[in-house]
Motif scaffolding. Structure first.
Motif, PDB file in Angstrom:
ATOM      1  N   GLN A 144      -6.559  27.593  20.789  1.00 48.94           N
ATOM      2  CA  GLN A 144      -6.521  26.760  19.563  1.00 48.94           C
ATOM      3  C   GLN A 144      -7.830  27.016  18.764  1.00 48.94           C
ATOM      4  OE1 GLN A 144      -6.704  22.658  20.487  1.00 48.94           O
ATOM      5  NE2 GLN A 144      -4.760  22.609  21.513  1.00 48.94           N
ATOM      6  N   HIS A 145      -7.616  27.526  17.764  1.00 48.81           N
ATOM      7  CA  HIS A 145      -8.661  28.053  16.601  1.00 48.81           C
ATOM      8  C   HIS A 145      -8.431  28.203  15.106  1.00 48.81           C
ATOM      9  CE1 HIS A 145      -6.027  31.328  17.094  1.00 48.81           C
ATOM     10  NE2 HIS A 145      -6.539  32.191  15.834  1.00 48.81           N
ATOM     11  N   PHE A 146      -9.309  28.664  14.483  1.00 49.73           N
ATOM     12  CA  PHE A 146      -9.189  28.845  12.849  1.00 49.73           C
ATOM     13  C   PHE A 146      -9.739  30.075  12.433  1.00 49.73           C
ATOM     14  CE2 PHE A 146     -13.176  26.792  12.752  1.00 49.73           C
ATOM     15  CZ  PHE A 146     -13.815  27.424  11.653  1.00 49.73           C
ATOM     16  N   ASP A 147      -9.338  30.678  11.365  1.00 50.19           N
ATOM     17  CA  ASP A 147      -9.667  31.946  10.923  1.00 50.19           C
ATOM     18  C   ASP A 147     -10.267  31.621   9.343  1.00 50.19           C
ATOM     19  OD1 ASP A 147      -9.093  33.686  13.151  1.00 50.19           O
ATOM     20  OD2 ASP A 147      -7.048  33.180  12.676  1.00 50.19           O
ATOM     21  N   PHE A 148     -11.013  32.475   8.846  1.00 51.58           N
ATOM     22  CA  PHE A 148     -11.373  32.387   7.386  1.00 51.58           C
ATOM     23  C   PHE A 148     -10.593  33.394   6.629  1.00 51.58           C
ATOM     24  CE2 PHE A 148     -15.141  30.928   9.751  1.00 51.58           C
ATOM     25  CZ  PHE A 148     -15.615  29.763   8.877  1.00 51.58           C
ATOM     26  N   TYR A 149      -9.595  33.880   6.844  1.00 52.04           N
ATOM     27  CA  TYR A 149      -8.807  34.737   6.040  1.00 52.04           C
ATOM     28  C   TYR A 149      -7.262  34.398   6.292  1.00 52.04           C
ATOM     29  CZ  TYR A 149      -7.939  36.809  10.732  1.00 52.04           C
ATOM     30  OH  TYR A 149      -7.331  36.930  11.928  1.00 52.04           O
ATOM     31  N   ASP A 150      -6.561  34.802   5.022  1.00 52.47           N
ATOM     32  CA  ASP A 150      -5.207  34.551   5.039  1.00 52.47           C
ATOM     33  C   ASP A 150      -4.434  35.477   5.959  1.00 52.47           C
ATOM     34  OD1 ASP A 150      -5.125  32.831   2.075  1.00 52.47           O
ATOM     35  OD2 ASP A 150      -6.511  34.344   2.033  1.00 52.47           O
ATOM     36  N   VAL A 151      -3.363  34.965   6.601  1.00 48.79           N
ATOM     37  CA  VAL A 151      -2.616  35.862   7.540  1.00 48.79           C
ATOM     38  C   VAL A 151      -0.897  35.259   7.320  1.00 48.79           C
ATOM     39  CG1 VAL A 151      -2.920  34.298   9.404  1.00 48.79           C
ATOM     40  CG2 VAL A 151      -2.207  36.528   9.767  1.00 48.79           C
ATOM     41  N   VAL A 173      -0.086  31.269   7.037  1.00 47.22           N
ATOM     42  CA  VAL A 173      -1.246  30.226   7.496  1.00 47.22           C
ATOM     43  C   VAL A 173      -2.671  30.484   6.718  1.00 47.22           C
ATOM     44  CG1 VAL A 173      -2.875  29.376   9.339  1.00 47.22           C
ATOM     45  CG2 VAL A 173      -0.653  30.185   9.904  1.00 47.22           C
ATOM     46  N   PRO A 174      -2.868  29.622   5.828  1.00 47.37           N
ATOM     47  CA  PRO A 174      -4.256  29.860   4.931  1.00 47.37           C
ATOM     48  C   PRO A 174      -5.390  29.359   5.558  1.00 47.37           C
ATOM     49  CG  PRO A 174      -3.118  27.704   4.771  1.00 47.37           C
ATOM     50  CD  PRO A 174      -2.259  28.178   5.645  1.00 47.37           C
ATOM     51  N   PRO A 175      -6.521  30.097   5.072  1.00 44.61           N
ATOM     52  CA  PRO A 175      -7.832  30.217   5.708  1.00 44.61           C
ATOM     53  C   PRO A 175      -8.101  28.771   6.349  1.00 44.61           C
ATOM     54  CG  PRO A 175      -7.769  31.442   3.497  1.00 44.61           C
ATOM     55  CD  PRO A 175      -6.543  30.976   3.691  1.00 44.61           C
ATOM     56  N   ARG A 176      -9.091  28.759   7.258  1.00 50.44           N
ATOM     57  CA  ARG A 176      -9.236  27.311   7.937  1.00 50.44           C
ATOM     58  C   ARG A 176      -8.345  26.342   8.350  1.00 50.44           C
ATOM     59  NH1 ARG A 176     -14.637  26.955   5.409  1.00 50.44           N
ATOM     60  NH2 ARG A 176     -15.350  28.419   3.557  1.00 50.44           N
ATOM     61  N   LEU A 177      -7.162  26.732   8.401  1.00 48.41           N
ATOM     62  CA  LEU A 177      -6.342  25.753   9.072  1.00 48.41           C
ATOM     63  C   LEU A 177      -6.216  26.101  10.416  1.00 48.41           C
ATOM     64  CD1 LEU A 177      -4.075  23.515   8.559  1.00 48.41           C
ATOM     65  CD2 LEU A 177      -2.364  25.461   8.188  1.00 48.41           C
ATOM     66  N   TRP A 228      -7.662  20.981   9.115  1.00 43.70           N
ATOM     67  CA  TRP A 228      -8.542  21.911   8.265  1.00 43.70           C
ATOM     68  C   TRP A 228      -9.863  21.910   8.999  1.00 43.70           C
ATOM     69  CZ3 TRP A 228      -6.302  25.187   4.576  1.00 43.70           C
ATOM     70  CH2 TRP A 228      -5.164  24.766   4.157  1.00 43.70           C
ATOM     71  N   CYS A 229     -10.393  23.111   8.878  1.00 48.88           N
ATOM     72  CA  CYS A 229     -11.617  23.392   9.655  1.00 48.88           C
ATOM     73  C   CYS A 229     -12.629  23.929   8.573  1.00 48.88           C
ATOM     74  CB  CYS A 229     -11.430  24.099  10.726  1.00 48.88           C
ATOM     75  SG  CYS A 229     -10.431  23.518  12.013  1.00 48.88           S
ATOM     76  N   ASP A 230     -14.048  23.915   9.230  1.00 47.71           N
ATOM     77  CA  ASP A 230     -15.005  24.592   8.401  1.00 47.71           C
ATOM     78  C   ASP A 230     -16.108  24.954   9.411  1.00 47.71           C
ATOM     79  OD1 ASP A 230     -16.587  22.523   8.732  1.00 47.71           O
ATOM     80  OD2 ASP A 230     -16.153  21.326   6.967  1.00 47.71           O
TER      81      ASP A 230
END
Length: 395
Positions: A136-143, A194-198, A159-161
């Motif tokens: 389980q993670h999040f990224d700072f880019y659009d994918v 998947v948008p950034p930070r989700l 949503w994460c930061d």
């Protein structure tokens, strides 16, 4: 050629690029069934595992060990056959920039032509046997996650930061918890944006391949660093800032908020009025992320290029390269940048290089008698920016 932004797109489930960018881009996820059937079977697991053994490939082997599989390990490339022996039941293989090794895969970028090329990162491929995951993670880019083989279950959460809590003492940035509000299985051809930070969590339902079309933005630190380098070489920006609005100070040990605001404003004005900012940005965003993937070109000369033209060859941008341009002089000329460097192009050749930068191929025979353009093409081929495309044999 870019599609009209108001035209319904199958890759987006029948909505237009205009609607997608307004309602989904960096705002919420989008699931599209059978979005890109062309990707089905383009690679199989053996292709990806074989590619991982190439010493030039950037890859990671991620394994889950320990009780309840909570202990993670990461082995970075180069990988060997020994690394794939005696693996635990749950593991994942990630290979970056597979589009640099497959022209067929690189062509699929055109499905996303509603997003400018400078935003592209690469196409990463994830292979996993049943149960494999990267947590389980999040990224700072659009994918855009495209399923190419097998099935993967995706869960999306909160949503994460930068302050989001992650699991300590692990080689991956794993979330301590995820509040799941989306749970779907992707079959071959399906796509999930998947948008950034989700937060997201993908687990292989069976042996599967997932293709991640990533889009990144530079961060403030990168921009400031590059602008600083540009300004450091200019006499004008090394001249002390003007202090012609000075008034008597009440406290000689203090720097007032007004003075800080003036310094900030003068710095912003320098950035706004100095061409160094544009050059710094163009150098940054035109850099090849994986310069080591650019093949060493075989040098050719003008006469050899003319021979290739007679034989029906074409030219195209080499996939590991970046060739970008910006408009100057009230849309009357273009400035080209390739792999972090300014690439001068004369006015007669601008349309040709614009077409190449827009990821289109050109037949050399169509450029007959354009000697200056041929000279530039020779230079670009010898720098590895462009590559020759063999003629298509007729049946």
């Amino acid at each position: 050629m870019s599609k009209q932004i108001s035209q319904p797109l199958s890759i987006l489930g029948g909505i237009s690029a205009e609607q997608f960018l307004a309602e989904y881009w960096q705002k919420k996820p989008l699931l599209v069934r059978n979005a890109l059937p062309e990707i089905i079977g383009m690679f199989d697991p053996d292709d990806i595992k074989e590619l991982a053994l190439d010493e030039d490939v950037t890859a990671r082997l991620i394994t889950q060990n320990g009780q309840n599989h909570v202990q993670w390990q990461v082995k970075n490339s180069p990988l060997t056959e020994k690394n794939f022996k005696n693996l635990p039941p749950y593991w994942t293989l990630l290979i970056q920039a597979v589009d640099h090794y497959s022209l067929e895969l690189a062509e699929l970028w055109k499905q996303f032509s509603f997003i400018p090329k400078w935003r592209r990162d690469d196409i990463m491929v994830s292979y996993a046997p049943k149960g494999g995951s990267v947590g389980q993670h999040f990224d700072f880019y659009d994918v855009f996650l495209l399923q190419g083989f097998g099935h993967r279950r995706w869960q999306l959460g909160q949503w994460c930061d930068e302050s989001t809590e992650i699991v300590p003492n692990q080689p991956l940035k794993l979330l301590t918890e995820m509040q799941v509000d989306f749970d779907e299985v992707l079959a071959p051809g399906d796509m999930l944006y998947v948008p950034p930070r989700l937060s997201h969590y993908g687990v292989a339902e069976d042996e599967c391949l997932t293709f991640s079309f990533g889009f990144r933005m530079p961060n403030h630190a990168q921009l400031i660093d590059r602008v600083s380098d540009q300004f450091a070489d200019q006499v004008l920006t090394k001249t002390p800032i003007s202090d012609n609005q000075r008034k008597a100070s009440q406290s000689i040990g203090e720097i007032s908020q007004l003075e800080l605001d003036r310094l900030k404003q003068q710095l912003l004005q320098a950035i706004e009025n100095n061409a160094g900012f544009e050059s710094a940005v163009m150098a940054l965003i035109s850099e090849a992320k994986y310069a080591e993937h650019i093949p060493e070109p075989e040098e050719i000369n003008l006469e050899e290029l003319k021979d290739y033209a007679e034989d029906g060859y074409g030219i195209a941008l080499e996939p590991a390269n970046r060739l970008l341009y910006r408009t100057l002089d009230h849309h009357e000329s273009l400035e080209f940048w390739a792999n972090g460097e300014l690439f001068p192009v004369d006015s007669d050749s601008m349309q040709v290089f614009k077409t190449l930068a827009d990821s289109e191929q050109i037949l050399l025979n169509d450029l007959a008698n354009q000697t200056a353009t041929f000279d530039l093409i020779v230079e670009a081929l010898n720098l590895g920016i462009l590559m020759l495309i063999e003629p298509i044999e007729s049946d």
